[in-house]
Scaffold this active site. Sequence first.
Site, PDB file in Angstrom:
ATOM      1  N   CYS A   1       0.806  -1.221   0.000  1.00  0.00           N
ATOM      2  CA  CYS A   1       0.000   0.000   0.000  1.00  0.00           C
ATOM      3  C   CYS A   1       0.840   1.272   0.000  1.00  0.00           C
ATOM      4  CB  CYS A   1      -0.839   0.071   1.272  1.00  0.00           C
ATOM      5  SG  CYS A   1      -2.085  -1.192   1.361  1.00  0.00           S
TER       6      CYS A   1
ATOM      7  N   CYS B   1      12.981  -1.765   5.000  1.00  0.00           N
ATOM      8  CA  CYS B   1      12.976  -2.696   3.858  1.00  0.00           C
ATOM      9  C   CYS B   1      13.995  -2.298   2.788  1.00  0.00           C
ATOM     10  CB  CYS B   1      11.588  -2.744   3.237  1.00  0.00           C
ATOM     11  SG  CYS B   1      11.545  -3.651   1.676  1.00  0.00           S
TER      12      CYS B   1
ATOM     13  N   ASP C   1      18.988  -4.204 -14.377  1.00  0.00           N
ATOM     14  CA  ASP C   1      17.629  -4.396 -13.877  1.00  0.00           C
ATOM     15  C   ASP C   1      17.659  -4.411 -12.354  1.00  0.00           C
ATOM     16  OD1 ASP C   1      14.934  -4.682 -13.938  1.00  0.00           O
ATOM     17  OD2 ASP C   1      14.937  -6.770 -14.545  1.00  0.00           O
ATOM     18  N   ASP C   2      16.461  -4.272 -11.751  1.00  0.00           N
ATOM     19  CA  ASP C   2      16.408  -4.170 -10.292  1.00  0.00           C
ATOM     20  C   ASP C   2      16.479  -5.503  -9.589  1.00  0.00           C
ATOM     21  OD1 ASP C   2      13.423  -5.030 -10.159  1.00  0.00           O
ATOM     22  OD2 ASP C   2      13.457  -3.361 -11.556  1.00  0.00           O
TER      23      ASP C   2
ATOM     24  N   CYS D   1       8.921 -12.887   1.783  1.00  0.00           N
ATOM     25  CA  CYS D   1       8.781 -11.681   2.601  1.00  0.00           C
ATOM     26  C   CYS D   1       7.506 -11.791   3.423  1.00  0.00           C
ATOM     27  CB  CYS D   1       8.700 -10.449   1.697  1.00  0.00           C
ATOM     28  SG  CYS D   1       8.330  -8.940   2.611  1.00  0.00           S
TER      29      CYS D   1
ATOM     30  N   CYS E   1      16.219  -4.227   6.801  1.00  0.00           N
ATOM     31  CA  CYS E   1      15.714  -5.589   6.684  1.00  0.00           C
ATOM     32  C   CYS E   1      16.318  -6.159   5.410  1.00  0.00           C
ATOM     33  CB  CYS E   1      14.195  -5.626   6.597  1.00  0.00           C
ATOM     34  SG  CYS E   1      13.588  -7.304   6.291  1.00  0.00           S
TER      35      CYS E   1
ATOM     36  N   CYS F   1      14.892 -11.308   3.001  1.00  0.00           N
ATOM     37  CA  CYS F   1      14.696 -12.122   1.798  1.00  0.00           C
ATOM     38  C   CYS F   1      16.025 -12.432   1.106  1.00  0.00           C
ATOM     39  CB  CYS F   1      13.723 -11.427   0.841  1.00  0.00           C
ATOM     40  SG  CYS F   1      14.198  -9.741   0.442  1.00  0.00           S
TER      41      CYS F   1
HETATM   42  S1  SF4 Z   1      12.020  -9.442   3.497  1.00  0.00           S
HETATM   43 FE1  SF4 Z   1      12.885  -8.327   1.742  1.00  0.00          FE
HETATM   44  S2  SF4 Z   1      11.135  -7.379   0.704  1.00  0.00           S
HETATM   45 FE2  SF4 Z   1      10.438  -8.011   2.755  1.00  0.00          FE
HETATM   46  S3  SF4 Z   1      10.708  -6.222   4.065  1.00  0.00           S
HETATM   47 FE3  SF4 Z   1      12.568  -7.435   4.255  1.00  0.00          FE
HETATM   48  S4  SF4 Z   1      13.929  -6.589   2.651  1.00  0.00           S
HETATM   49 FE4  SF4 Z   1      11.867  -5.879   2.193  1.00  0.00          FE
END
Ligand code: SF4
Length: 501
Positions: free
Chosen positions: A9, A257, A369-370, A406, A457, A460
Amino acid sequence: MGEQLKIACGVFGAVNFQKQPIFPYIYWGLRAQNHRGHQSHGFLTYNNGKFHAHRKLDLVPKLKTNAIQEWFGRLPGYIGIGNVRYTTSGKTDEKSLIKGTQPVTASKNGLKLAVSFNGNVVNTIQLKKEINKEFADFSYECDADLICHKLLIELTKDNNLASAVKTCMREIEGAFSVAGITRGGEFFSFKDPYGIRPLCAGHSKDHSTYAFSSETVGLNINELERDFEIEPGELVTVSKDGFKREKLVNSRKRAFCAFEFAYFARPDSRFDEKYVYEIREEFGRNLVRENPDIVKDADVILSLPETGDDSALGVHEESGLKWERASRRHRYVTERAFILLNRERYSTIDKKINILAPKIKGKRVIVTDDSIVRGDTTKVTIEKLCKMGARKVYLFITFPRIIGPCFYGIDMATYSQLIGSKHIPEEITKIIGADAVRYQSIEGFIEATGFSRDQLCLACLTGKYPTPLAQKIAGEMKERFLKGYEETGRLYEIAETVEKA
Ligand code: SF4
């Protein structure tokens, strides 16, 4: 090329103390952030103790000038919140999507609350049980319902916003960046104790308007100045005197994130001190420094609009290689494949971008690319480049290899959907048909963001989740995945299965 991921969101909220209609601010704040959620949008204003809401599916619409007075009449008041959403929790049939459109409201014992939320709740089962005891007719449509009802339960105890929010911060696990309004007209925002998703605060030059926005672009479009990013575990309330900031919970660590930098956020947004585009340019420079062998064997750089553009500039600056604008967007084909449901994805993936064959024919190209998530889009793009005559295709990927799901608001729910959880880069290279795939190193990535490792974070990428239940669920899901169990869809369903087991 982008890998068509969904974010939960975008949030925007504002108050005007000169009692001017707030609707235009909310409208533009959401228009600027529609990239954060395409499935539905909603506006909610507060006027004399009443909430007025408008919620609809799809993008925030263009408004006709002659309809403005009608909108002001429909959404009166000088305080408001809004939301653009793509569901990463709850059901996805049309009826549920409409019901799950934010902002959401809840009422009990004469108290009423409206909330706009970005994130994902991890301990949904426990919260649903608790809420069901208090609200017999509680119907869960999205995680915002959980946040709103839990906060209201706490508010009914002593009608103290700070202590209610503090309990929510302690008892809700997950990512939550929230803007809300109470029935008494208190306008507030808060973030989970890890500060996983963005939310910033800003004001107008004359200090008549104060706002909260997921990204700074929501402030910019309203000509508001950015004041600060809301801290993990912080509650911010607003009065004529400005913002009042209260740190309610001491966080063990900040866990912003990392994927926001690589993919989700607009390049012209700012988190802390740096603009996202600056960080992406540095990603490109890093990839050149980390991969001299590839740079030596390439003729041109190619970025497919738009997520790879900034890193392509960085690659160009650091390597001296020519950056070819070898692709053009079909201007009025506006769908991004990630806004589409699975069955629609393949029919539109190829339609957005036109590649200019003369620019790549016979050339060895580096494509920036990302990220690579499933790998399917990337594979299609590489096939296309080869068909157009590219001699070699090297991929530079700014976000390091994604190895785990995630739980905090991004639609990467299972191990099985992630090509990087099953394959090393050499295998991925073969699967997608590239000549080489090079990911940016995690260390290089972190340094470019300007954050330190313990402020991000990276779950992932590393498998280390900042919150305990997510760590537990990830561990159990991984075990099942490695044993060959079929993973069944969305993360909250999986979480329920695991918790019940
Ligand atoms: S797990 Fe990856 S995509 Fe999810 S919040 Fe953490 S860094 Fe972001």
